[in-house]
Write an enzyme that holds these catalytic residues in place. Structure first.
Site, PDB file in Angstrom:
ATOM      1  N   GLU A  84      -2.092  15.491   2.874  1.00 13.37           N
ATOM      2  CA  GLU A  84      -2.716  14.849   1.729  1.00 13.37           C
ATOM      3  C   GLU A  84      -4.231  14.788   1.893  1.00 13.37           C
ATOM      4  OE1 GLU A  84       0.871  12.024   0.163  1.00 13.37           O
ATOM      5  OE2 GLU A  84      -0.267  11.290   1.864  1.00 13.37           O
TER       6      GLU A  84
ATOM      7  N   CYS B 196     -11.605  12.338   1.759  1.00 13.33           N
ATOM      8  CA  CYS B 196     -10.941  11.966   3.002  1.00 13.33           C
ATOM      9  C   CYS B 196      -9.969  13.099   3.325  1.00 13.33           C
ATOM     10  CB  CYS B 196     -10.221  10.645   2.755  1.00 13.33           C
ATOM     11  SG  CYS B 196      -9.323  10.032   4.164  1.00 13.33           S
TER      12      CYS B 196
ATOM     13  N   CYS C 243       0.951  12.959  12.632  1.00 12.22           N
ATOM     14  CA  CYS C 243       0.142  12.465  13.756  1.00 12.22           C
ATOM     15  C   CYS C 243       1.075  12.041  14.875  1.00 12.22           C
ATOM     16  CB  CYS C 243      -0.720  11.276  13.326  1.00 12.22           C
ATOM     17  SG  CYS C 243      -1.825  10.706  14.635  1.00 12.22           S
TER      18      CYS C 243
ATOM     19  N   CYS D  93       0.635   4.850  15.812  1.00 10.67           N
ATOM     20  CA  CYS D  93       0.125   3.477  15.613  1.00 10.67           C
ATOM     21  C   CYS D  93       1.119   2.719  14.729  1.00 10.67           C
ATOM     22  CB  CYS D  93      -1.256   3.502  14.969  1.00 10.67           C
ATOM     23  SG  CYS D  93      -2.449   4.378  15.990  1.00 10.67           S
TER      24      CYS D  93
ATOM     25  N   CYS E 283       0.766   2.407  10.654  1.00 10.90           N
ATOM     26  CA  CYS E 283       0.241   3.567   9.912  1.00 10.90           C
ATOM     27  C   CYS E 283       1.377   4.493   9.483  1.00 10.90           C
ATOM     28  CB  CYS E 283      -0.747   4.321  10.805  1.00 10.90           C
ATOM     29  SG  CYS E 283      -1.276   5.902  10.095  1.00 10.90           S
TER      30      CYS E 283
ATOM     31  N   CYS F 259      -6.082   3.844   3.167  1.00  7.32           N
ATOM     32  CA  CYS F 259      -6.058   4.069   4.614  1.00  7.32           C
ATOM     33  C   CYS F 259      -4.679   3.789   5.178  1.00  7.32           C
ATOM     34  CB  CYS F 259      -7.023   3.116   5.318  1.00  7.32           C
ATOM     35  SG  CYS F 259      -8.708   3.371   4.885  1.00  7.32           S
TER      36      CYS F 259
HETATM   37  N1  SAH Z   1      -6.410   9.050  13.367  1.00  4.69           N
HETATM   38  C1  SAH Z   1      -7.715   8.624  13.024  1.00  4.69           C
HETATM   39  C2  SAH Z   1      -8.109   8.918  11.604  1.00  4.69           C
HETATM   40  C3  SAH Z   1      -7.043   8.763  10.559  1.00  4.69           C
HETATM   41  S1  SAH Z   1      -6.489   7.122  10.267  1.00  4.69           S
HETATM   42  C4  SAH Z   1      -7.873   7.147  13.323  1.00  4.69           C
HETATM   43  O1  SAH Z   1      -6.885   6.478  13.583  1.00  4.69           O
HETATM   44  O2  SAH Z   1      -9.006   6.701  13.315  1.00  4.69           O
HETATM   45  C5  SAH Z   1      -7.826   6.519   9.244  1.00  4.69           C
HETATM   46  C6  SAH Z   1      -8.060   5.039   9.316  1.00  4.69           C
HETATM   47  O3  SAH Z   1      -7.027   4.314   8.642  1.00  4.69           O
HETATM   48  C7  SAH Z   1      -8.107   4.501  10.726  1.00  4.69           C
HETATM   49  O4  SAH Z   1      -9.200   3.623  10.879  1.00  4.69           O
HETATM   50  C8  SAH Z   1      -6.801   3.782  10.819  1.00  4.69           C
HETATM   51  O5  SAH Z   1      -6.787   2.829  11.813  1.00  4.69           O
HETATM   52  C9  SAH Z   1      -6.674   3.205   9.442  1.00  4.69           C
HETATM   53  N2  SAH Z   1      -5.336   2.744   9.110  1.00  4.69           N
HETATM   54  C10 SAH Z   1      -4.159   3.237   9.521  1.00  4.69           C
HETATM   55  N3  SAH Z   1      -3.136   2.557   8.962  1.00  4.69           N
HETATM   56  C11 SAH Z   1      -3.679   1.604   8.175  1.00  4.69           C
HETATM   57  C12 SAH Z   1      -3.142   0.612   7.294  1.00  4.69           C
HETATM   58  N4  SAH Z   1      -1.828   0.462   7.136  1.00  4.69           N
HETATM   59  N5  SAH Z   1      -4.007  -0.176   6.621  1.00  4.69           N
HETATM   60  C13 SAH Z   1      -5.349  -0.013   6.751  1.00  4.69           C
HETATM   61  N6  SAH Z   1      -5.912   0.913   7.551  1.00  4.69           N
HETATM   62  C14 SAH Z   1      -5.092   1.724   8.258  1.00  4.69           C
HETATM   63 FE1  SF4 Z   2      -2.587   8.661  13.790  1.00  3.65          FE
HETATM   64 FE2  SF4 Z   2      -2.401   6.791  11.932  1.00  3.65          FE
HETATM   65 FE3  SF4 Z   2      -2.917   6.102  14.458  1.00  3.65          FE
HETATM   66 FE4  SF4 Z   2      -4.820   7.385  13.005  1.00  3.65          FE
HETATM   67  S1  SF4 Z   2      -3.975   5.324  12.625  1.00  3.65           S
HETATM   68  S2  SF4 Z   2      -4.156   7.804  15.123  1.00  3.65           S
HETATM   69  S3  SF4 Z   2      -3.490   8.718  11.756  1.00  3.65           S
HETATM   70  S4  SF4 Z   2      -1.013   7.049  13.726  1.00  3.65           S
END
Ligand code: SAH
Ligand code: SF4
Length: 355
Positions: free
Chosen positions: A88, A101, A108, A112, A115, A334
């Site tokens: 996406e 973005c 990934c 996390c 996410c 995000c």
């Molecule tokens: N993997 C990289 C970039 C992609 S994630 C990273 O983690 O930085 C992009 C951003 O979205 C990151 O700052 C991540 O922590 C944030 N993010 C992930 N899940 C989220 C959620 N459920 N609500 C708000 N931000 C989130």
């Molecule tokens: Fe991967 Fe989502 Fe963690 Fe970014 S926040 S490193 S996209 S699992």
């Protein structure tokens, strides 16, 4: 593969029977005019036909769907690669500024806990051209919408950019050199891949670095961000300091605000203790709902609490901005990118009261 995996030299090799000025015309057509092969009407018909038929000059993606939110100012594309992977890309317009973005991986591997991309697991690395082509799609759209030139690129879509370093860096160089985007308008976001931050520190092209912190002690960060067990906070901070010292650039910390998990005054004090010595800026993002996050009981902090966090940080000498929540209604915010149509349904089922 994408036609944007070919730089000037590869194009010249492909078109080795054409004069050099034709190669330049094709290169400028792709990178400056953002054109498809069939749109290069200044080329002889035979050459255009040849370009249209060359497999290596095909588009990387089939556009599966486009969603629109925020009264037309947020667009999300679901794109499918030739081997069937879905990613996406989100284009946002805010006043006269546009930001795209882009994804750096299909899925990934970092897992996390809050996410949606992490929940979906890892598909594969994207090639440099696949990353660049997302930017080209967005830039073309800015042009057709008369939104002016595309402003910013953030590698904050699906995937962990620094776990795909070579392709990401090749793509960043092409965005800068060939698409003409200034380095200060390019941002790489990482969850804390320490070797990658160190490599970035040694680069002369100085892009912005955002580090997704979310917790300022190892106990909590181990739970939220599994990679912290490999690269704990002290190592991440040391790499950030190295980055700051060698580039002179300010880092930003991303902080997804989770109710009663990382949004108390004690969390603000711990975060300030890390951010202040680095002169880091903090971006507060109210947690967006995802199925995995909801199943763990994570809820986004209330607006009042996010404002309190901002004020506590300010008292401790740290500047923080609150990130606008864009595209939530189309799962484009995000952490919501999962390239999976059932996400909305899953979210509604898990939290019927959520928007
Ligand atoms: N993997 C990289 C970039 C992609 S994630 C990273 O983690 O930085 C992009 C951003 O979205 C990151 O700052 C991540 O922590 C944030 N993010 C992930 N899940 C989220 C959620 N459920 N609500 C708000 N931000 C989130
Ligand atoms: Fe991967 Fe989502 Fe963690 Fe970014 S926040 S490193 S996209 S699992």
């Amino acid at each position: 593969m994408s036609r944007y995996d070919l730089g000037r030299e590869e194009l010249a090799a492909l078109l080795c029977d054409e004069p050099a000025y034709r190669v330049s015309q094709v290169f400028d057509g792709f990178y400056r005019r953002l054109a498809e092969p069939g749109e290069l009407t200044d080329l002889p018909r035979a050459l255009r036909d040849r370009l249209e038929l060359a497999p290596s000059l095909a588009s990387a993606f089939r556009r599966v769907a486009e969603s629109v939110a925020d009264r037309g100012s947020t667009l999300k594309w679901l794109l499918e690669t030739s081997d069937g992977k879905r990613i996406e890309t989100v284009l946002m317009r805010y006043r006269d500024r546009t930001t795209v973005c882009v994804s750096s991986q299909a899925g990934c591997a970092m897992g996390c806990s809050f996410c949606a991309t992490g929940d979906a697991g890892f598909g594969r690395q994207l090639s440099a051209g696949e990353i660049v082509e997302q930017v080209v799609i967005a830039a073309r759209r800015c042009r057709s919408e008369r939104w002016g030139q595309l402003g910013n690129v953030v590698l904050m879509g699906m995937g962990e950019p620094l776990a795909n370093f070579e392709a990401v860096w090749t793509a960043v160089q092409a965005m800068n050199r060939d698409l003409g985007l200034a380095a200060r308008h390019l941002t790489i976001s990482t969850v804390g891949v320490v070797p990658g931050i160190r490599r970035l520190a040694g680069k002369t092209l100085q892009v912005n670095l955002a580090v997704s912190l979310h917790a300022a002690n190892d106990v909590l960060r181990d739970q939220l961000v599994p990679l912290n067990r490999r690269y704990p906070l002290a190592m991440v901070m040391e790499a950030c300091e190295q980055y700051r010292a060698s580039t002179g650039r300010r880092i930003s910390f991303e902080w997804a605000c989770i109710e009663d998990v990382n949004d108390r005054s004690s969390d603000a004090s711990e975060l300030a203790a890390l951010a202040r010595p680095l002169g880091a800026h903090v971006n507060l993002i109210p947690l967006n709902p995802t199925p995995g996050g909801l199943s763990r009981g994570f809820r986004g902090s209330a607006r009042s609490r996010v404002l309190s966090l901002q004020a506590w940080l300010k008292e401790s000498g740290v500047n923080a901005t609150i990130r606008q929540n864009r595209g939530r209604s189309i799962d484009a915010a995000c952490g919501q990118l999962a390239a999976c149509g059932s996400l909305v349904a899953a979210r509604r089922a898990a939290a019927p009261e959520s928007p």
